[in-house]
Scaffold this active site. Structure first.
Site, mmCIF file in Angstrom:
data_model
loop_
_atom_site.group_PDB
_atom_site.id
_atom_site.type_symbol
_atom_site.label_atom_id
_atom_site.label_comp_id
_atom_site.label_asym_id
_atom_site.label_seq_id
_atom_site.Cartn_x
_atom_site.Cartn_y
_atom_site.Cartn_z
ATOM 1 N N ASP A 137 51.275 29.087 9.561
ATOM 2 C CA ASP A 137 51.393 30.467 10.013
ATOM 3 C C ASP A 137 52.680 30.655 10.809
ATOM 4 O O ASP A 137 53.257 29.704 11.328
ATOM 5 C CB ASP A 137 50.190 30.868 10.875
ATOM 6 C CG ASP A 137 50.037 29.996 12.118
ATOM 7 O OD1 ASP A 137 50.189 28.770 11.980
ATOM 8 O OD2 ASP A 137 49.759 30.526 13.207
ATOM 9 N N GLU A 138 53.104 31.895 10.887
ATOM 10 C CA GLU A 138 54.234 32.305 11.725
ATOM 11 C C GLU A 138 55.420 31.347 11.623
ATOM 12 O O GLU A 138 55.897 30.794 12.619
ATOM 13 C CB GLU A 138 53.755 32.444 13.180
ATOM 14 C CG GLU A 138 52.686 33.535 13.314
ATOM 15 C CD GLU A 138 52.138 33.713 14.725
ATOM 16 O OE1 GLU A 138 52.195 32.737 15.505
ATOM 17 O OE2 GLU A 138 51.640 34.804 15.039
ATOM 18 N N VAL A 139 55.912 31.194 10.404
ATOM 19 C CA VAL A 139 57.040 30.286 10.147
ATOM 20 C C VAL A 139 58.328 31.056 10.433
ATOM 21 O O VAL A 139 59.046 31.494 9.522
ATOM 22 C CB VAL A 139 57.006 29.755 8.700
ATOM 23 C CG1 VAL A 139 58.050 28.650 8.514
ATOM 24 C CG2 VAL A 139 55.617 29.210 8.372
#
Length: 481
Positions: free
Chosen positions: A147-149
């Site tokens: 997530d949230e790369v």
């Protein structure tokens, strides 16, 4: 009885902040089962006992192998399915902050995202997964994060890769997820990878379907809002994912430095997810993870401590298990927690419960509501302090002695009261958390106000000493106004 496809209800333990002592978790696991949990989503981060080349990842307060083996054994006895979570793309700060792994960053300056082009990156991720897998038996699922790369595509190697024809940022993201999932399928064919869904949301159904990712992973669709969009959760079924998970939040989603949990917000979030579940085929929906974030990321401050949020977790689990929330459900939660007066729509809990860590909830509530306001009332709204005992006066020791008689008793009483409360809170927290957590929470939530009060008391004392000395040595007292 559980509603629809929410038969799997995983409680997320975010151990990257304020990880509870193993002894406390042993008290809590049976309660979680009683409240309606069917499993645990364990986000170890730096609390896992990594060894060898990965030992730098291991925090000083990391669990020992024996502690984890005992906890996993207890979870099995309680019938709790365990799903480990190891970040493998974004949120890699706990790895990439170390000099040994800093060269694997997507962007040299930022430690949050792994460079997906380096062979060493794959070797690192595989080693982390292997370490965790070696300590777990009979796993069905393994969460690989993703997530949230942030800043993906902004590193030099990614920029060069994206210049090639037909290469896109979406394909870069999917290729990394596919590589990690394929590695897991090769090494652990009976274990299904789970990924957070946010990096997939903006990718077209066609691109997702062509990537091969839907055949390898199960997406966990997360939304922590009280008014989440019930209609936008159908995409993944259409592009080939055979199963999906949902993810709600029982804490850690309403403010980066939140100290108390607003149960009503999280209850509404779960009631909305029940609506989504009711319209999702049961053969598609695998279950739900109730997330309980302890930090927004590795470097942020702590949000609500786990014991503080147990009432919220209890309400949310019971709502899921019963397919809704009612006065009967509320009464059952109160009985299970030993709380005769559970507040849903305010932060205030007027009764002390019997659940593990309930003393922490009671004392944190006192500190959060009254410490700062009571100190501010004395220092900023007391006319004698603001008018005759200001920082200017205290610095120069120009204090009229009679002024102190107007507020000194209140200041001494207030300091005595809060010192006692803080001491009780520290004792209670030390039973649940390591010293580093206690120190951090106190510095963020207690010290700013308490030190103001202590400084005023110190200045009063210093002024009294100065007056006494000056009276003995000279008739000229410069402290008089």
């Amino acid at each position: 009885m559980a509603a629809g496809g929410l038969r799997q209800r995983l409680v997320h333990l975010d151990l990257k902040g304020a990880p509870p002592r193993a002894a406390y978790l042993r008290q809590v696991l049976p309660l979680l089962r009683t409240l309606g949990a069917t499993g645990l989503l364990l986000e170890y981060e730096d609390t896992f006992p990594y060894t060898g080349p990965l030992e730098p990842l291991r925090a000083p307060h990391a669990y020992s192998r024996q502690e984890l083996q005992e906890l996993l054994g207890l979870a099995k006895e309680q019938g709790l399915e365990v799903v480990p979570l190891v970040q493998s793309f974004g949120h890699m700060e706990f790895v990439l902050k170390h000099k040994e792994f800093a060269h694997l960053r997507e962007m040299r300056m930022f430690p949050n995202t792994l460079n997906p082009h380096k062979e060493e990156s794959w070797a690192l991720v595989k080693a982390m997964i292997d370490h965790v897998m070696a300590l777990h038996e009979d796993l069905k699922w393994f969460h690989i994060g993703c997530d949230e790369v942030y800043y993906l595509g902004e590193g030099e190697e990614s920029k060069q890769w994206l210049q090639q024809q037909e290469n896109t940022l979406e394909k870069l993201c999917l290729s990394h997820i596919k590589a990690v999932a394929s590695c897991m399928a090769s090494s652990y064919p009976t274990v299904t990878p789970i990924v957070w869904d946010d990096m997939l949301r903006g990718i077209s159904e066609e691109t997702l379907a062509e990537s091969g990712v839907p055949q390898l992973v199960q997406p966990m669709i997360w939304d922590y809002a009280a008014d989440l969009d019930v209609e936008s959760k159908e995409k993944y079924r259409r592009c080939g994912f055979s199963k999906v998970w949902f993810a709600s939040a029982f804490k850690g989603a309403t403010g980066v430095n939140q100290s108390l949990t607003l149960i009503g917000h999280h209850l509404q979030n779960h009631l909305q997810w029940l609506k989504v579940a009711s319209s999702t085929p049961t053969d598609v929906l695998q279950g739900i993870a109730l997330t309980g974030w302890q930090r927004y990321d590795h470097f942020s401050v702590l949000c609500e401590l786990f014991p503080v949020a147990i009432p919220s977790l209890a309400v949310c689990l019971q709502a899921l298990e019963n397919g809704g929330y009612s006065e009967t459900v509320k009464e059952n939660v109160e009985k299970l927690l030993g709380m005769p007066n559970l507040e849903i729509d305010t932060f205030m809990s007027t009764s002390l419960g019997t659940f593990p860590g309930s003393t922490i909830l009671s004392l944190v509530t006192q500190v959060s509501f009254y410490l700062k306001s009571s100190v501010d009332e004395l220092l900023e709204r007391n006319r004698y302090v603001t008018g005759w005992f200001s920082p200017y006066h205290r610095k120069r020791k120009i204090i009229h002695p009679i002024i102190m008689h107007h507020f000194q008793p209140d200041a001494i009483s207030l300091l005595s009261k809060w010192n006692a409360v803080v001491q009780d809170l520290q004792v209670a927290m030390e039973q649940v958390f390591h010293n580093s957590t206690v120190e951090e929470w106190m510095e963020e939530n207690v010290h700013p106000s308490l030190q103001k009060l202590q400084q005023v008391s110190h200045d009063k004392f210093a002024t009294t000493i100065l007056r006494s000395q000056q009276n003995r040595s000279s008739s000229k007292a410069t402290y008089w106004v």
